[in-house]
Design an enzyme around this catalytic site. Sequence first.
Site, short mmCIF file in Angstrom:
data_model
loop_
_atom_site.label_atom_id
_atom_site.label_comp_id
_atom_site.label_asym_id
_atom_site.label_seq_id
_atom_site.Cartn_x
_atom_site.Cartn_y
_atom_site.Cartn_z
N ARG A 37 0.83 -1.22 0.00
CA ARG A 37 0.00 0.00 0.00
C ARG A 37 0.86 1.26 0.00
O ARG A 37 0.46 2.27 -0.58
CB ARG A 37 -0.93 0.00 1.21
CG ARG A 37 -2.05 -1.01 1.02
CD ARG A 37 -3.08 -0.93 2.10
NE ARG A 37 -4.27 -1.63 1.67
CZ ARG A 37 -5.07 -2.32 2.48
NH1 ARG A 37 -4.81 -2.39 3.76
NH2 ARG A 37 -6.14 -2.92 2.00
N LYS A 199 -19.22 -17.09 1.92
CA LYS A 199 -20.67 -17.01 2.16
C LYS A 199 -21.44 -16.26 1.08
O LYS A 199 -20.98 -15.22 0.60
CB LYS A 199 -20.90 -16.28 3.48
CG LYS A 199 -20.43 -17.05 4.67
CD LYS A 199 -20.66 -16.23 5.90
CE LYS A 199 -20.31 -16.97 7.16
NZ LYS A 199 -20.39 -16.05 8.30
N GLY A 352 -8.87 -9.17 -0.68
CA GLY A 352 -7.63 -9.69 -0.09
C GLY A 352 -7.27 -11.10 -0.50
O GLY A 352 -6.14 -11.37 -0.94
N GLY A 375 -13.08 -3.60 0.76
CA GLY A 375 -14.48 -3.17 0.93
C GLY A 375 -14.92 -2.23 -0.19
O GLY A 375 -16.05 -2.34 -0.68
P1 AMP Z 1 -14.46 -14.30 1.40
O1 AMP Z 1 -13.80 -13.39 2.40
O2 AMP Z 1 -15.94 -14.32 1.50
O3 AMP Z 1 -13.96 -14.08 -0.01
O4 AMP Z 1 -14.06 -15.77 1.82
C1 AMP Z 1 -12.74 -16.24 1.79
C2 AMP Z 1 -12.66 -17.50 2.59
O5 AMP Z 1 -13.54 -18.47 2.05
C3 AMP Z 1 -11.30 -18.12 2.57
O6 AMP Z 1 -10.74 -18.01 3.86
C4 AMP Z 1 -11.55 -19.57 2.19
O7 AMP Z 1 -10.85 -20.50 2.98
C5 AMP Z 1 -13.04 -19.72 2.41
N1 AMP Z 1 -13.61 -20.79 1.57
C6 AMP Z 1 -13.48 -20.92 0.25
N2 AMP Z 1 -14.08 -22.05 -0.17
C7 AMP Z 1 -14.58 -22.67 0.92
C8 AMP Z 1 -15.29 -23.89 1.15
N3 AMP Z 1 -15.60 -24.71 0.15
N4 AMP Z 1 -15.66 -24.18 2.42
C9 AMP Z 1 -15.33 -23.35 3.43
N5 AMP Z 1 -14.66 -22.18 3.29
C10 AMP Z 1 -14.29 -21.85 2.05
#
Ligand code: AMP
Length: 394
Positions: A37, A199, A352, A375
């Site tokens: 950054r 999620k 990230g 964000g």
């Molecule tokens: P996000 O911040 O929503 O982009 O989520 C990133 C996180 O999603 C990472 O830490 C991954 O380990 C997790 N992730 C990706 N695929 C899966 C999965 N199939 N089951 C559980 N966690 C996951």
Amino acid sequence: MAIKGIADLDLFNKRVFCRFDFNVPLDGNGAIKDDTRIVRALPTIRYAIEKGARVILCSHLGRPKGTVKPELSLKPVATRLSELLGQDVGFINDCVGPKVLLVVNNLHSGEMVLLENVRFHSEETKNDPKFSAQLAELADVYINDAFGTAHRAHCSTVGIAELVKTKGAGLLMKEELENLEKAFDNPRHPVVGIIGGAKVSDKISVLKNILTKMNTVLIGGGMANTFLKARGLEVGNSLVENDMIGIAKEIVEIASAQKCELCLPKDVIVASGMDNDAKTKVTSVDKIGLDEMALDIGPDTTHEFTQHIQKAATIVWNGPMGVFEQTHFKKGTMDIARAVAASNAFSVVGGGDSVRAVIQAGVSEKISYISTGGGAFMEFLEGKELPGVVALES
Ligand code: AMP
């Protein structure tokens, strides 16, 4: 409305207040773990210095919540900046008040000073008018180069911009907006979105917005499980959001109404747990066992996603395809990173984990643009106006 850029403004001998995003990761001892950054801010700083500005550097670091936390001081950033610029960067242990004003007013053309963490004052995050006025007192010209905080309406990103007449975007902010607009507002088709991560609930607004703009959206990661369950499939012990199944169905309907092709995994890597010792196997998505967790996309899915990626003219990616932090479950994400890098598309990656993934895959140089916004990037994808950008409009 058009936003002026730093290059459109007269900076000579002016007190140029520049808001950067120096929110760098520190180890417990004040050493900077990753200076990306800071490095991305250098072009704007160099430009202002070359033009003979008296430069005031401002940023937040972490979440001190309105109290002085020595471990979140920006002092190490001043030291790192001095090294990178080969020029002395002064540091002052506050960001407002008579002492700060005196230091700023005594700056000569071509000199700069870094102010202490603006979030040591609780007023900053409340966009408090009095605090904004105190910051504005330090500025003849206001430059915002902190795309990473453009989604926040704080004193140093919005309040001050409303008070200083001469204002504009820094070089990084301009670059971010130009690249994101190229991918979203005026893209070459076909446009392929790749959305992964944990999620659905975190990305509902992103999904709803991008489906209206993209030809194809590839869904991987934990969030794919909720979509698979919405299709009536059993996902065993996988991460799933049962309360999002209705939303997932709604998203599928929007996609179909918008003629956006929504692709879900055909096969996945399953294991009994996330740890690296767990035994893994490739399974079709209609054969996930009750005691199994889907933790990465499988080879057939990677193949299908890669074919879409190869045909794309524009690609936007956010979110890993699996638990890429673990060796056993990173292949899908790494393969997709390599496919995006190998494509001829204009590719933008943000967030990230996705940025870490392209770096880990060793392909960051081959991505057309890597956003510095987490964000802010997500809110851009949601189609929201970013307050820090709106405030720069004259
Ligand atoms: P996000 O911040 O929503 O982009 O989520 C990133 C996180 O999603 C990472 O830490 C991954 O380990 C997790 N992730 C990706 N695929 C899966 C999965 N199939 N089951 C559980 N966690 C996951």
